[in-house]
Design a protein around this motif. Structure first.
Motif, mmCIF file in Angstrom:
data_model
loop_
_atom_site.group_PDB
_atom_site.id
_atom_site.type_symbol
_atom_site.label_atom_id
_atom_site.label_comp_id
_atom_site.label_asym_id
_atom_site.label_seq_id
_atom_site.Cartn_x
_atom_site.Cartn_y
_atom_site.Cartn_z
ATOM 1 N N TRP A 1 2.358 1.787 -3.445
ATOM 2 C CA TRP A 1 1.316 2.287 -4.506
ATOM 3 C C TRP A 1 1.035 3.745 -4.233
ATOM 4 O O TRP A 1 1.148 4.403 -5.120
ATOM 5 C CB TRP A 1 -0.196 1.400 -3.912
ATOM 6 N N PHE A 2 0.851 4.183 -3.036
ATOM 7 C CA PHE A 2 0.809 5.780 -2.799
ATOM 8 C C PHE A 2 1.825 6.594 -2.858
ATOM 9 O O PHE A 2 2.065 7.551 -3.515
ATOM 10 C CB PHE A 2 0.132 5.882 -1.556
ATOM 11 N N ILE B 1 3.714 4.209 -7.400
ATOM 12 C CA ILE B 1 2.995 3.872 -8.513
ATOM 13 C C ILE B 1 2.087 4.971 -8.905
ATOM 14 O O ILE B 1 2.162 5.316 -10.057
ATOM 15 C CB ILE B 1 2.397 2.591 -8.386
ATOM 16 N N ARG B 2 1.321 5.581 -7.889
ATOM 17 C CA ARG B 2 0.169 6.339 -8.373
ATOM 18 C C ARG B 2 0.652 7.701 -8.802
ATOM 19 O O ARG B 2 0.176 8.273 -9.798
ATOM 20 C CB ARG B 2 -0.663 6.355 -7.085
ATOM 21 N N PRO B 3 1.898 8.164 -8.181
ATOM 22 C CA PRO B 3 2.326 9.325 -8.813
ATOM 23 C C PRO B 3 3.104 9.256 -10.306
ATOM 24 O O PRO B 3 2.747 10.171 -10.951
ATOM 25 C CB PRO B 3 3.407 10.017 -7.844
ATOM 26 N N GLN B 4 3.414 8.300 -10.605
ATOM 27 C CA GLN B 4 4.132 7.892 -11.995
ATOM 28 C C GLN B 4 2.980 7.867 -12.789
ATOM 29 O O GLN B 4 3.106 8.332 -13.665
ATOM 30 C CB GLN B 4 5.022 6.544 -11.763
ATOM 31 N N GLN B 5 2.086 7.318 -12.545
ATOM 32 C CA GLN B 5 0.966 7.223 -13.430
ATOM 33 C C GLN B 5 0.230 8.504 -13.656
ATOM 34 O O GLN B 5 -0.171 8.840 -14.689
ATOM 35 C CB GLN B 5 -0.152 6.217 -13.020
ATOM 36 N N ARG B 6 0.068 9.465 -12.516
ATOM 37 C CA ARG B 6 -0.386 10.644 -12.847
ATOM 38 C C ARG B 6 0.644 11.378 -13.916
ATOM 39 O O ARG B 6 0.083 12.306 -14.470
ATOM 40 C CB ARG B 6 -0.295 11.445 -11.570
ATOM 41 N N ARG B 7 1.749 11.346 -13.429
ATOM 42 C CA ARG B 7 2.878 11.988 -14.460
ATOM 43 C C ARG B 7 2.751 11.621 -15.816
ATOM 44 O O ARG B 7 2.918 12.213 -16.738
ATOM 45 C CB ARG B 7 4.242 11.914 -13.891
ATOM 46 N N LYS C 1 0.134 10.561 -17.359
ATOM 47 C CA LYS C 1 -1.299 10.802 -17.960
ATOM 48 C C LYS C 1 -1.038 12.448 -18.338
ATOM 49 O O LYS C 1 -1.337 12.997 -19.229
ATOM 50 C CB LYS C 1 -2.426 10.585 -17.066
ATOM 51 N N ILE D 1 0.597 -1.248 -0.054
ATOM 52 C CA ILE D 1 -0.071 -0.001 -0.040
ATOM 53 C C ILE D 1 0.911 1.170 0.165
ATOM 54 O O ILE D 1 0.401 2.206 -0.626
ATOM 55 C CB ILE D 1 -0.928 0.006 1.223
#
Length: 116
Positions: free
Chosen positions: A37-38, A41-47, A49, A34
């Protein structure tokens, strides 16, 4: 002689709480997943996009910075490639994903000298 029954009782008690002990052992691993993820992974996906949206919005006349550091002006936009003029009369065909930054037309470039 007294040590043997005590060890046997302790081993029996640990075996009886098997599912709870397994859950307690797995809890730190679940917590790390978890956390990763926060934080990763999540910031990399946002960058990713944001970068895809920026590339999709590239238009003729924009000033772009490539991953290599070359700055140029977009003269032609195709599906997967962009024509970038890096000097007067010198046009380079670049893959869209290699565009690191899109600068708007009216945005001034920073000065080389530091003001104190």
């Amino acid at each position: 002689m007294f040590a043997t029954p005590a060890y046997a009782q302790a081993a029996d008690a640990a075996g009886a709480a098997g599912p709870q002990a397994f859950l307690i052992q797995m809890l730190p691993l679940i917590g790390l997943v978890i956390l990763f993820w926060f934080l990763l992974i999540r910031p990399q996906q946002r960058r990713m996009k944001q970068h895809q949206a920026m590339i999709a919005a590239v238009k003729r006349g924009d000033t772009v910075v490539l991953n290599s550091g070359v700055i140029g002006k977009v003269v032609r936009v195709e599906d997967k490639e962009v024509g970038v003029e890096i000097s007067s009369g010198v046009t380079v065909k670049v893959v869209k994903t290699m565009v690191a930054e899109v600068r708007t037309r009216g945005e001034p470039a920073p000065a080389n000298d530091a003001k104190t």
